[in-house]
Design an enzyme around this catalytic site. Structure first.
Site: not given
Length: 270
Positions: A12-15, A37, A127, A158, A162
């Site tokens: 949840a805390g990532g981009r 998290e 995707n 990207h 990545k």
């Protein structure tokens, strides 16, 4: 499904995690039930809505799915291959559906996912964008009409963070084209070129990768002949397109039987 579908978001805390929380907040038929998290994260205990910049949602970030067993219907995972396998195992044991947007799985991990999906509904797609999934249909048509007499190259770009290359989307593009042409991608793919490579083999499908800055995701398939070339391109300007697709998949998945599905099925393109 008529009512709201409750989703849990891992990482949840990532981009991407924060974008998923924001997307869930704006969806009429989706409700955020849990945000997870890793243990030891400084974000544990923070309100998920405030973390994503949408205001308080009264959903606190937790460090284990075990604390949220009764709070959600579908788990959404855009983390890492090893973590996604662990989360899917958990979903099977707790009878939860799962949407997987993670890429970079090896063959053995894909086999594990196939086995787990026999016991719980799973959507897995490299995707989740509606535009990209439409692009795959266009690639089928282009390959059918032009593929046998053109040089085919796939170029993708990207952001610098990545970890896998080529992207899962680029590989899927290659798979779609190769399947349409009756080729085996493992045998005809060329990943980058260096030195004296000799004349190009018409049967190959080339891949080129760019990693730079904050590129969200750009993919181009080129069908090049002498005198003309066709390029089919998709450019994502925001991660929100992937997040919205994941929410659409979650809403669709909750009513499905156990099995492994993709976004083509979610969108009714098959």
């Amino acid at each position: 499904m008529g009512g709201q579908v409750r989703v849990a978001i891992v990482g949840a805390g990532g981009r991407m995690g924060r974008t998923l929380i924001e997307s869930a907040y704006h969806q009429e038929h989706i409700r955020l039930g849990a945000a997870i998290e890793r243990p030891g994260s400084s974000l544990v205990g923070v309100d998920a809505g405030e973390l994503a910049g949408v205001g308080k949602l009264n959903v606190l970030v937790m460090d284990s799915l075990d604390y949220a067993t009764d709070d959600f219907d579908v788990l959404i995972d855009f983390t890492a291959p090893e973590a996604s396998i662990v989360h899917l195992d958990w979903c099977v044991r707790h009878k939860k559906a799962m949407v997987i947007g993670t890429t970079g799985f090896n063959h053995a991990q894909k086999e594990q996912i196939n086995a787990f999906a026999e016991q719980t509904p799973v959507v897995m797609a490299p995707n989740m964008s509606v535009g990209v999934n439409l692009m795959w249909k266009l690639l089928e048509l282009a390959a059918e009409v032009m593929g046998d007499y053109t040089d085919i190259e796939i170029i993708e770009g990207h952001h610098r963070h990545k970890k896998d290359a080529p992207s899962g989307t680029a590989l899927k593009m290659g798979e779609v084209i190769a399947k349409t042409l009756g080729r085996d991608l493992e045998k005809c793919a060329v990943y980058g070129r260096e030195g004296i490579t000799g004349e190009r083999d018409r049967e190959t499908i080339g891949f080129a990768t760019v990693r730079a800055g904050d590129l969200v995701g750009e993919h181009t398939a080129m069908f090049a002949d002498i005198g003309e070339r066709l390029e089919i391109t998709h450019k994502a300007s925001s991660r929100m397109t992937f997040a919205n697709g994941a929410m659409r998949a979650a809403h669709w998945l909750v009513e499905q039987k156990p099995g492994l599905y993709d976004m083509q099925q979610v969108l009714g393109l098959n």
